[in-house]
Write a protein that holds these residues in place. Structure first.
Motif, PDB file in Angstrom:
ATOM      1  N   GLU A 120       0.846  -1.194   0.000  1.00  0.00           N
ATOM      2  CA  GLU A 120       0.000   0.000   0.000  1.00  0.00           C
ATOM      3  C   GLU A 120       0.882   1.245   0.000  1.00  0.00           C
ATOM      4  N   GLY A 121       0.332   2.330  -0.515  1.00  0.00           N
ATOM      5  CA  GLY A 121       1.058   3.582  -0.525  1.00  0.00           C
ATOM      6  C   GLY A 121       0.166   4.709  -0.989  1.00  0.00           C
ATOM      7  N   ARG A 122       0.517   5.916  -0.578  1.00  0.00           N
ATOM      8  CA  ARG A 122      -0.235   7.120  -0.924  1.00  0.00           C
ATOM      9  C   ARG A 122       0.623   7.997  -1.823  1.00  0.00           C
ATOM     10  N   PHE A 123       0.019   8.536  -2.877  1.00  0.00           N
ATOM     11  CA  PHE A 123       0.742   9.358  -3.838  1.00  0.00           C
ATOM     12  C   PHE A 123       0.666  10.818  -3.393  1.00  0.00           C
ATOM     13  N   SER A 124       1.783  11.334  -2.877  1.00  0.00           N
ATOM     14  CA  SER A 124       1.784  12.648  -2.248  1.00  0.00           C
ATOM     15  C   SER A 124       2.195  13.774  -3.189  1.00  0.00           C
ATOM     16  N   ALA A 125       3.030  13.474  -4.181  1.00  0.00           N
ATOM     17  CA  ALA A 125       3.511  14.493  -5.111  1.00  0.00           C
ATOM     18  C   ALA A 125       4.009  13.783  -6.360  1.00  0.00           C
ATOM     19  N   PRO A 126       4.057  14.490  -7.494  1.00  0.00           N
ATOM     20  CA  PRO A 126       4.480  13.839  -8.732  1.00  0.00           C
ATOM     21  C   PRO A 126       5.966  13.502  -8.749  1.00  0.00           C
ATOM     22  N   VAL A 127       6.290  12.460  -9.500  1.00  0.00           N
ATOM     23  CA  VAL A 127       7.674  12.081  -9.774  1.00  0.00           C
ATOM     24  C   VAL A 127       7.879  12.224 -11.278  1.00  0.00           C
ATOM     25  N   PHE A 128       9.006  12.786 -11.671  1.00  0.00           N
ATOM     26  CA  PHE A 128       9.298  12.972 -13.083  1.00  0.00           C
ATOM     27  C   PHE A 128      10.347  11.967 -13.526  1.00  0.00           C
ATOM     28  N   PRO A 129      10.196  11.419 -14.730  1.00  0.00           N
ATOM     29  CA  PRO A 129      11.179  10.445 -15.216  1.00  0.00           C
ATOM     30  C   PRO A 129      12.598  10.987 -15.115  1.00  0.00           C
ATOM     31  N   GLY A 130      13.482  10.193 -14.544  1.00  0.00           N
ATOM     32  CA  GLY A 130      14.854  10.624 -14.312  1.00  0.00           C
ATOM     33  C   GLY A 130      15.113  11.091 -12.898  1.00  0.00           C
ATOM     34  N   ASP A 131      14.053  11.343 -12.106  1.00  0.00           N
ATOM     35  CA  ASP A 131      14.233  11.708 -10.701  1.00  0.00           C
ATOM     36  C   ASP A 131      14.877  10.554  -9.930  1.00  0.00           C
ATOM     37  N   THR A 132      15.586  10.901  -8.871  1.00  0.00           N
ATOM     38  CA  THR A 132      16.137   9.900  -7.960  1.00  0.00           C
ATOM     39  C   THR A 132      15.356   9.949  -6.656  1.00  0.00           C
ATOM     40  N   LEU A 133      14.846   8.789  -6.249  1.00  0.00           N
ATOM     41  CA  LEU A 133      14.071   8.688  -5.026  1.00  0.00           C
ATOM     42  C   LEU A 133      14.976   8.341  -3.848  1.00  0.00           C
ATOM     43  N   THR A 134      14.718   8.960  -2.721  1.00  0.00           N
ATOM     44  CA  THR A 134      15.329   8.548  -1.459  1.00  0.00           C
ATOM     45  C   THR A 134      14.242   7.850  -0.652  1.00  0.00           C
ATOM     46  N   VAL A 135      14.412   6.549  -0.417  1.00  0.00           N
ATOM     47  CA  VAL A 135      13.390   5.738   0.233  1.00  0.00           C
ATOM     48  C   VAL A 135      13.824   5.419   1.661  1.00  0.00           C
ATOM     49  N   SER A 136      13.050   5.884   2.622  1.00  0.00           N
ATOM     50  CA  SER A 136      13.301   5.604   4.042  1.00  0.00           C
ATOM     51  C   SER A 136      12.429   4.436   4.471  1.00  0.00           C
TER      52      SER A 136
END
Length: 265
Positions: free
Chosen positions: A220-236
């Motif tokens: 499960e997860g909630r979509f809080s803001a857009p991600v753009f192709p090529g972005d790098t995610l920091t996952v905690s």
């Protein structure tokens, strides 16, 4: 009819077919590498459970088409998935869809679209501005960020071509590929599908836990803001019994919140 009257509405059934090439394309679109043979080689293929969500996208689309809300302003707020058993490498899925709960947020409503099959149950939560105020229950609060520092922090890159690949699996909304359509939707450029971002995170989560990504049983997860192709995610991440809680951010902006994943041991 007001939004609350859609609760329990049958959205029909559908039989959807797919081939092993579809499951392989999906794995590549959510971050699998050519060396991940159990995800990209038909002779060893294990289908990622989140692939099922691409086969069921017709259900939330059907609710918008039926007039429950304005599809041009509604957004995909969150997603849940519970896996009953592994998907076959290829074949057909019998899917049944209905409207679950409809929550009243005052200025907006949240419609839950439930899709069920022998392999999984999935719930789309759709945030529809202008549909609230019908006197219904506000519904549960979103999962809060765990207290304390994360147990681990993962760096997850996305590909500049990722949205272009993912849309070939069925969600061909123009805003994910066409700059003009993205601008019309209020975005500076085409952006990732929320379900693509969510699935992309599950692969490194599985690796961190020593699990196989095809052994995902709950997500499960909630979509809080857009991600753009090529972005790098920091996952905690934070351990929560057998499950893992997670949150993803791009720079200082949280893009996925309230995340939870469970893999079969």
């Amino acid at each position: 009819m007001n939004a609350g009257q859609w609760k329990g509405r049958d959205l029909g059934t559908r039989t959807v077919a797919y081939e092993d090439r579809d499951a392989i394309l999906y794995a590549l679109a959510v971050g699998a590498q050519a060396t991940d043979l159990e995800l990209v080689f038909e002779e060893r293929l294990r289908v990622l459970p989140t692939f099922a969500l691409t086969r069921a996208q017709w259900a939330p689309d059907a609710l918008g088409s039926a007039g429950a809300f304005d599809p041009t302003t509604a957004v995909h707020g969150s997603q849940r998935l519970k896996v009953h058993k592994p998907l076959p490498r290829a074949g057909e899925l019998e899917l049944a869809a209905r409207v679950g709960e409809v929550w009243d947020k005052g200025s907006a409503a949240i419609f839950e679209v439930v899709v069920e099959s022998e392999y999984f149950e999935a719930v789309w939560s759709l945030f529809a501005p202008g549909c609230g105020g019908f006197g219904g229950d506000r519904g549960p609060s979103a999962r809060k960020r765990p207290d304390g520092a994360p147990d681990t922090t993962l760096t997850v890159p996305t590909s500049p071509n990722q949205a272009a690949l993912y849309r070939l699996l069925g969600d061909r909304h123009h805003m994910h590929i066409d700059p003009e359509a993205a601008k019309a939707a209020g975005m500076p450029r085409p952006f990732m599908h929320g379900l693509c971002t969510l699935a992309t995170v599950t692969l490194p989560l599985a690796a961190e836990l020593g699990a196989h990504p095809a052994d995902l049983t709950e997500l499960e997860g909630r979509f809080s803001a857009p991600v753009f192709p090529g972005d790098t995610l920091t996952v905690s991440t934070w351990k929560d019994g057998e499950a893992v809680l997670f949150e993803a951010a791009v720079d200082d902006t949280v893009v996925l919140s309230g995340g939870r994943a469970l893999f079969a041991s």
